[in-house]
Design a protein around this motif. Structure first.
Motif, short mmCIF file in Angstrom:
data_model
loop_
_atom_site.label_atom_id
_atom_site.label_comp_id
_atom_site.label_asym_id
_atom_site.label_seq_id
_atom_site.Cartn_x
_atom_site.Cartn_y
_atom_site.Cartn_z
N ARG A 107 0.85 -1.20 0.00
CA ARG A 107 0.00 0.00 0.00
C ARG A 107 0.88 1.24 0.00
N SER A 108 0.61 2.14 -0.91
CA SER A 108 1.40 3.35 -1.07
C SER A 108 0.78 4.52 -0.31
N ARG A 109 1.64 5.42 0.18
CA ARG A 109 1.19 6.65 0.83
C ARG A 109 1.58 7.86 -0.01
N LEU A 110 1.84 7.65 -1.30
CA LEU A 110 2.33 8.75 -2.11
C LEU A 110 1.35 9.91 -2.12
N MET A 111 1.90 11.10 -2.31
CA MET A 111 1.12 12.34 -2.35
C MET A 111 1.19 12.88 -3.76
N LEU A 112 0.04 13.22 -4.32
CA LEU A 112 -0.05 13.78 -5.66
C LEU A 112 -0.47 15.24 -5.56
N ASP A 113 0.22 16.10 -6.30
CA ASP A 113 -0.17 17.51 -6.40
C ASP A 113 -0.27 17.84 -7.88
N ILE A 114 -1.28 18.62 -8.23
CA ILE A 114 -1.48 19.03 -9.62
C ILE A 114 -1.59 20.54 -9.66
N ALA A 115 -0.79 21.15 -10.53
CA ALA A 115 -0.80 22.60 -10.75
C ALA A 115 -0.60 23.39 -9.45
N GLY A 116 0.13 22.80 -8.50
CA GLY A 116 0.42 23.48 -7.24
C GLY A 116 -0.77 23.65 -6.32
N TRP A 117 -1.89 22.99 -6.63
CA TRP A 117 -3.10 23.18 -5.84
C TRP A 117 -2.90 22.75 -4.39
N ARG A 118 -2.31 21.60 -4.18
CA ARG A 118 -2.15 21.08 -2.82
C ARG A 118 -1.21 21.98 -2.01
N ALA A 119 -0.17 22.49 -2.63
CA ALA A 119 0.77 23.39 -1.94
C ALA A 119 0.06 24.67 -1.52
N GLU A 120 -0.74 25.25 -2.42
CA GLU A 120 -1.50 26.46 -2.09
C GLU A 120 -2.54 26.17 -1.00
N ARG A 121 -3.20 25.04 -1.12
CA ARG A 121 -4.22 24.67 -0.12
C ARG A 121 -3.58 24.47 1.25
N ARG A 122 -2.37 23.91 1.27
CA ARG A 122 -1.65 23.71 2.54
C ARG A 122 -1.45 25.05 3.25
N GLU A 123 -1.05 26.09 2.50
CA GLU A 123 -0.85 27.41 3.09
C GLU A 123 -2.16 27.98 3.62
N GLU A 124 -3.24 27.86 2.85
CA GLU A 124 -4.55 28.34 3.30
C GLU A 124 -4.97 27.65 4.60
N LEU A 125 -4.74 26.35 4.66
CA LEU A 125 -5.15 25.58 5.84
C LEU A 125 -4.29 25.91 7.05
N ARG A 126 -2.99 26.15 6.84
CA ARG A 126 -2.13 26.58 7.95
C ARG A 126 -2.65 27.89 8.53
N ASP A 127 -2.98 28.83 7.64
CA ASP A 127 -3.51 30.11 8.09
C ASP A 127 -4.82 29.93 8.84
N LEU A 128 -5.71 29.08 8.30
CA LEU A 128 -6.99 28.81 8.96
C LEU A 128 -6.77 28.19 10.34
N GLY A 129 -5.88 27.22 10.44
CA GLY A 129 -5.61 26.57 11.72
C GLY A 129 -5.07 27.53 12.75
N LYS A 130 -4.12 28.38 12.35
CA LYS A 130 -3.54 29.35 13.28
C LYS A 130 -4.56 30.41 13.69
N ALA A 131 -5.33 30.92 12.73
CA ALA A 131 -6.34 31.94 13.05
C ALA A 131 -7.42 31.36 13.97
#
Length: 185
Positions: A107-131
């Motif tokens: 079973r693989s745990r690989l992470m897929l990102d397309i067009a930088g969406w996951r990277a951008e979403r990660r930043e949004e979620l970090r901000d949401l979590g901290k706020a």
């Protein structure tokens, strides 16, 4: 086929991997080699998929934090492969993980990102979590966030863990599972 897929002998021919594994001191591929192999399998699978769909994109393979990371960038219509709120991306990630599992038996745990969406979403979620954590500190009241995917919840939990005086937990069942942030007693 990449250099990670094939060992070349002195004459440039392929070495029998079973024979190589029987040599003393060699116990088979290391964890990182297995992750590189996962990335190569995933890259080949996604390349065939992009060709079938007639999409352009560059596939980048990496290993980070004990996980194969596969990114597709550079195509004009790649956002279509992300879908609303990343739903298509999550589905493609699962299909890619299954393709890897079919080849490796693991079973693989690989992470897929397309067009930088996951990277951008990660930043949004970090901000949401901290706020949200700051809001909990200010009001003393717990905060329930909207339902999220496992990836999204992990990012929020990690962001909340960086803030003193609060902690987070997940509650509910997928697909309605959400993060709740509490003040520490």
């Amino acid at each position: 086929m990449t250099a990670a897929d094939t060992d070349l002998g002195a004459e440039g021919g392929q070495v029998d991997n079973d024979a190589a594994e029987e040599k003393p001191g060699r116990s088979g591929p290391t964890g990182e080699e297995l992750l590189v192999q996962e990335g190569d399998i995933a890259g080949d699978y996604l390349e065939r998929l992009l060709d079938l769909l007639d999409f352009d994109g560059d596939i980048d393979l990496d290993v980070e934090a004990g996980r194969a990371i596969v990114s597709i960038d550079g195509g004009d219509d790649l956002e279509k492969l992300v879908g609303p709120r990343g739903n298509a991306l999550e589905a493609l990630q699962e299909l890619t993980r299954l393709a890897v599992q079919q080849e490796t038996g693991v079973r693989s745990r690989l992470m897929l990102d397309i067009a930088g969406w996951r990277a951008e979403r990660r930043e949004e979620l970090r901000d949401l979590g901290k706020a949200s954590a700051e809001k909990v500190l200010g009001t003393g009241e717990k905060v329930r966030l909207q339902p999220m995917t496992p990836f999204e919840r992990k990012v929020v939990h990690d962001a909340v863990a960086e803030i003193e005086g609060v902690h987070s937990e997940s509650e509910g069942e997928d697909p309605r599972r959400r993060v709740v942030i509490f003040p520490k007693p």
